[in-house]
Design an enzyme around this catalytic site. Structure first.
Site, short mmCIF file in Angstrom:
data_model
loop_
_atom_site.label_atom_id
_atom_site.label_comp_id
_atom_site.label_asym_id
_atom_site.label_seq_id
_atom_site.Cartn_x
_atom_site.Cartn_y
_atom_site.Cartn_z
CB CYS A 1 -23.37 -13.85 -16.32
SG CYS A 1 -21.47 -13.09 -16.52
NE ARG B 1 -28.99 -12.87 -14.73
CZ ARG B 1 -29.11 -13.51 -13.51
NH1 ARG B 1 -30.20 -13.58 -13.21
NH2 ARG B 1 -28.12 -13.91 -12.94
CD1 TRP C 1 -22.38 -6.35 -16.33
CD2 TRP C 1 -20.78 -6.99 -14.70
NE1 TRP C 1 -21.99 -5.50 -15.43
CE2 TRP C 1 -21.30 -5.94 -14.43
CE3 TRP C 1 -19.90 -7.79 -13.89
CZ2 TRP C 1 -20.62 -5.18 -13.54
CZ3 TRP C 1 -19.27 -7.05 -12.69
CH2 TRP C 1 -19.54 -5.85 -12.73
CG ASN D 1 -23.39 -15.74 -13.39
OD1 ASN D 1 -22.64 -15.05 -13.14
ND2 ASN D 1 -24.67 -15.64 -13.07
N GLY D 2 -20.17 -16.21 -12.53
CA GLY D 2 -19.29 -16.48 -11.30
C GLY D 2 -17.86 -16.30 -11.71
CD GLU E 1 -33.31 4.01 -3.76
OE1 GLU E 1 -32.35 3.72 -3.24
OE2 GLU E 1 -33.96 3.80 -4.60
CE LYS F 1 -33.41 3.67 -8.32
NZ LYS F 1 -33.40 3.02 -7.01
CD GLU G 1 -29.77 2.36 -9.86
OE1 GLU G 1 -29.12 1.37 -10.04
OE2 GLU G 1 -30.80 2.36 -9.27
CG HIS H 1 -21.84 19.57 10.62
ND1 HIS H 1 -21.47 20.14 11.77
CD2 HIS H 1 -23.29 19.21 10.84
CE1 HIS H 1 -22.49 20.24 12.48
NE2 HIS H 1 -23.60 19.79 12.00
CE LYS I 1 -34.03 -5.74 -10.91
NZ LYS I 1 -34.28 -4.33 -10.33
#
Ligand code: M6R
Length: 592
Positions: free
Chosen positions: A2, A28, A74, A100-101, A470, A474, A477, A493, A587
């Site tokens: 947001c 964001r 969002w 926002n929130g 990581e 990448k 996403e 395993h 973000k």
């Protein structure tokens, strides 16, 4: 997550200002957006849309106006619809609010307001805010900021709100848990979730702390504690980010621009005050239990740091994902040290972990990219990585900058600060050489060969294991390919059952004591038909494709992740995805 932006001041194009600012907050992450402005005749004009703001013409908001608020949403409460997009309005259309929130007790407030005759047009938690303010304003003599303050006292949850009033040029904002920053110009004020929204107009800011509100009225600004109403004096801070830092320049996407920024950012991260680094090293040495804590990519950085501390400094530290950290409260003591790592400095899970650490009296060291962020201000001690603004959702230059600082600290603990600095400066030079057009084209060619696959696996050993994890983040996403990272020795395993003829498998290697082991793991994969892409300083016959990286010693994980960033970017572009704004992601993740 947001974006909030508002303007009040002498300019007559507030609508255009907030639309442009909102575009600068696109990174964001959002799924709908909206704007409200107070026109010259005192009426409110608003528009809301589902989807992206990118193509919207700024000129469409050029009605004469000196007060406007805007929001990119969002979705949390209620689907992605025009009705649920912000701003939301009071029943009398006097008050407009962006938020926002989450207001956790919104159902209770909504029932209470409905009983008083209010009707609601959306499914959001946000809509109770303007209605409650409207209700509170009914008490004779109540000013807007008094009504906002009284409303905030009723809210449960983490939020940032920005409120405008059709009957004045006043803006009121309040925060508890979600970021808000005031940009201060010549008799004009900008209130935003993040600095890039107003960087074009001012680099002078005042930070709103948790539990505070701000009122901008008649060219004056006033900060207050929400609970007590007590006024707060603020320090004006000058930001050293420029518009150029926050711009994608010649690149098509921020992600690629930020990958290329790594030519300079390792050097910038290493540029730390020796005294501060030695102080941090001492704190790690003398504490009784050190826990690294972060989310997502920053979490994988912490896992790499676990190896740095163990191999370079012979010091044991633990890592806990911030969302799991509260479980550790049994082990926290006033002598414990928690090291939190964050690009944005606003991640809610990390802030929550810090709260848990505080309750136990433990000390918190923050390694962040964003000066003045909530995490930076809440920590006992902060180190900045100096990477400049990172706007693509996928973290690249921040991750390598964070690793550089942690590797430097590990060397300082070992009494080898200068050795660490030299090693990192050499790695910085190697990265500068690596990031040339031929290298990028080579990786793009590899991406072309594998872009049609829906599954790929990445393996690494030692400090390349967290980099395998990581790498998976990448690739997932930005390209939406199912990628998974494993410790190379774990394959046999279980995960090796996933390998079929032609499955792309990426091996991250160094020129180190693990080479023989990982070559055996590669052989095991190859025997099951895997297509091997190796990121390695040295070529071996069993590789199907080779991405050469410099031999960087303890800085190998920093160097190795860079070609994977380019690969992930290339896969996204080849698959027609926007690498800067991946679906479902934001973000900075300011909700738990
Ligand atoms: O701002 P932070 O570093 O605290 O963010 C943590 C994660 O949300 C972040 O690293 C996320 O995993 C990135 N999108 C990964 O590229």
């Amino acid at each position: 997550m947001c974006g909030i932006f508002g303007y009040t001041g002498p300019r007559k194009n507030a609508g255009v200002i907030v639309i442009k600012g909102l575009k600068n907050l696109e990174y964001r992450g959002y799924d709908s957006w909206g704007v409200a402005m107070r026109l010259k005749d005192g009426t409110l004009s608003s528009s809301k849309e589902v989807g992206k703001i990118g193509a919207v013409r700024n000129e469409d908001f050029s009605d004469e106006s000196s007060l406007a608020i805007a929001h990119s949403r969002w979705a949390t409460h209620g689907g992605v619809t025009k009705e649920n997009a912000h701003p939301h309005f009071s029943g009398d259309q006097r008050i407009a609010v962006v938020h926002n929130g989450i207001i956790e007790n919104f159902e209770e407030l909504r029932r209470e307001l409905e009983a008083k005759g209010h009707t609601f047009a959306s499914e959001t938690d946000t809509e109770v805010i303007p209605h409650l303010i409207e209700e509170l304003l009914k008490t004779k003599g109540t000013t807007l900021h008094e009504a906002v303050r009284a409303a905030c006292k009723r809210f449960v949850g983490r939020y940032a709100i920005l409120v405008m009033d059709r009957t004045s040029e006043t803006l009121v904002a309040a925060r508890t848990g979600s970021p808000l920053i005031v940009g201060v110009g010549e008799k004009e004020f900008f209130i935003a979730s993040d600095i890039p929204a107003f960087l074009e107009y001012t680099r002078t800011v005042e930070y709103l702390d948790d539990g505070e509100m701000v009122t901008v009225e008649n060219g004056a600004i006033r900060f207050q504690n929400i609970e007590t109403g007590e006024e707060r004096a603020k320090r004006l801070v000058t930001i050293d980010w420029t518009i150029k830092d926050a711009d994608k320049g010649e690149y098509e996407h921020y992600m690629m621009k930020e990958i290329m920024d790594q030519k300079q950012t390792i050097q910038r991260a290493v540029h730390q005050d020796d005294e501060q680094i030695l102080k941090v090293a001492k704190a790690i040495e003398t504490c009784l239990g050190c826990i690294l804590c972060a989310c997502g990519t920053a979490g994988k950085v912490c896992m790499a740091a676990d190896y740095f501390f163990s191999v370079v400094a012979k010091r044991h530290v633990n890592f806990a994902p911030a969302s799991e950290f509260p479980i550790y409260h049994h082990f926290l003591k006033p002598e414990s040290l928690i090291i939190v790592v964050s690009q944005s400095g606003e991640t809610a899970d990390v802030l929550e972990a810090m709260k848990v650490a505080r309750q136990a009296g433990s000390k918190v060291l923050a390694i962040v990219n964003t000066e003045g962020s909530s995490i930076a201000r809440a920590a006992d001690f902060t180190l900045l990585i100096n990477a400049g603004p990172e706007r693509a959702v996928a973290s690249t230059k921040a991750a390598t900058g964070q690793m550089a600082v942690l590797l430097l600290i590990a060397h300082a603990i070992a009494g080898k600060l200068n050795v660490g600095r030299t090693l990192l400066l050499e790695a910085s030079g190697q990265i500068n050489d690596m990031l040339n057009p031929r290298y990028i084209e080579h990786i793009r060619g590899i991406a072309q060969k594998i872009a049609h696959h829906e599954n790929m696996y990445i393996i690494g050993k030692g400090w390349n294991y967290p980099m395998a994890l990581e790498s998976a983040i990448k690739i997932q996403e930005v390209s939406y390919i199912h990628a998974e990272g494993f410790a190379a020795g774990e394959l046999k395993h279980g995960p090796i059952a996933l390998i079929e003829e032609g499955t792309p498998c990426i091996a991250l290697m160094g020129n180190d004591e693990f080479t023989a082991d990982i070559l055996s793991n590669i052989m095991e994969l190859k025997a099951r038909g895997a297509y091997i892409i190796a990121v390695s300083p040295v070529r071996h016959d069993m590789f199907d494709l080779w991405i050469k990286v410099p031999d960087a010693g303890a800085a190998q994980p920093i160097v190795n992740i860079i070609p994977i960033q380019i690969l992930a970017y290339s896969l996204a572009v080849l698959r027609g995805k926007d690498p800067d704004m991946p679906r479902n992601l934001a973000k900075s993740v300011t909700v738990k």
